[in-house]
Design an enzyme around this catalytic site. Structure first.
Site, short mmCIF file in Angstrom:
data_model
loop_
_atom_site.label_atom_id
_atom_site.label_comp_id
_atom_site.label_asym_id
_atom_site.label_seq_id
_atom_site.Cartn_x
_atom_site.Cartn_y
_atom_site.Cartn_z
N ILE A 149 0.83 -1.21 0.00
CA ILE A 149 0.00 0.00 0.00
C ILE A 149 0.86 1.27 0.00
O ILE A 149 0.41 2.33 -0.46
CB ILE A 149 -0.98 -0.04 1.21
CG1 ILE A 149 -2.19 0.83 0.96
CG2 ILE A 149 -0.29 0.34 2.50
CD1 ILE A 149 -3.35 0.55 1.91
N ASN A 203 11.56 -8.65 6.96
CA ASN A 203 11.79 -8.05 8.28
C ASN A 203 11.29 -9.02 9.34
O ASN A 203 10.20 -9.59 9.20
CB ASN A 203 11.03 -6.72 8.39
CG ASN A 203 11.60 -5.65 7.49
OD1 ASN A 203 12.81 -5.56 7.31
ND2 ASN A 203 10.74 -4.83 6.91
N GLY A 253 12.43 -4.39 12.24
CA GLY A 253 11.65 -3.50 11.37
C GLY A 253 10.31 -4.07 10.94
O GLY A 253 9.62 -3.49 10.10
N GLN A 254 9.90 -5.21 11.53
CA GLN A 254 8.61 -5.80 11.14
C GLN A 254 7.47 -5.01 11.75
O GLN A 254 7.50 -4.68 12.95
CB GLN A 254 8.56 -7.27 11.60
CG GLN A 254 7.33 -7.99 11.08
CD GLN A 254 7.35 -9.50 11.40
OE1 GLN A 254 8.24 -9.98 12.10
NE2 GLN A 254 6.36 -10.21 10.91
N HIS A 299 5.96 -12.18 5.60
CA HIS A 299 5.85 -11.80 4.20
C HIS A 299 7.22 -11.50 3.64
O HIS A 299 8.11 -11.03 4.37
CB HIS A 299 4.93 -10.58 4.02
CG HIS A 299 5.25 -9.44 4.95
ND1 HIS A 299 4.89 -9.44 6.28
CD2 HIS A 299 5.93 -8.29 4.75
CE1 HIS A 299 5.30 -8.33 6.85
NE2 HIS A 299 5.96 -7.62 5.94
#
Ligand code: 5GP
Ligand code: ZN
Length: 110
Positions: free
Chosen positions: A32, A86, A92-93, A99
């Site tokens: 997105i 990540n 940083g997730q 994914h």
């Protein structure tokens, strides 16, 4: 399926996403907030929190996700691409449903 998980909601069709691939195990849709001209996410339909939660039983699924990256990148016209997973908040997730990011084609607005 986890009620609070945004990617599970996309998988269930409860919120929209621009899908570029889907089969019984995996869904792939555009990010997105793209960080490259092409930026899509390869997401298993099984709710697995992160790479840290993966077990031996997930080996085939993880391999399938990685092998999809070059196929879908080629379909998107990319000659090369970057991948990123990540893992954990400190990694940083932000969405805790595993994914693989696939990026290619340069900066989004260039
Ligand atoms: P992470 O930081 O967890 O590796 O990446 C999560 C990614 O999911 C981010 O790049 C973010 O833009 C994307 N994302 C978050 N919410 C949504 C959404 O509702 N739809 C789509 N298509 N992507 C999302
Ligand atoms: Zn989920």
């Amino acid at each position: 399926m986890t009620d609070a998980c945004i990617f599970c909601k996309i998988i269930a069709g409860d919120i929209p996403a621009t899908k570029i691939y889907e089969d019984n195990d995996v869904i792939v849709f555009n990010d997105i907030k793209p960080m490259a001209k092409t930026h899509f996410l390869i997401v298993p339909k099984e709710h697995i929190e992160s790479l840290k939660s993966c077990e031996d039983a997930h080996q085939a699924l993880l391999g399938k996700m990685l092998l999809l990256a070059p196929k879908l990148a080629a379909e998107q016209g990319l000659k090369g691409f970057k991948t990123l997973i990540n893992t954990g908040r400190e990694g940083g997730q932000e969405v805790f449903h595993i994914h693989v990011h696939v990026f290619g084609g340069g900066e989004p607005n260039s």
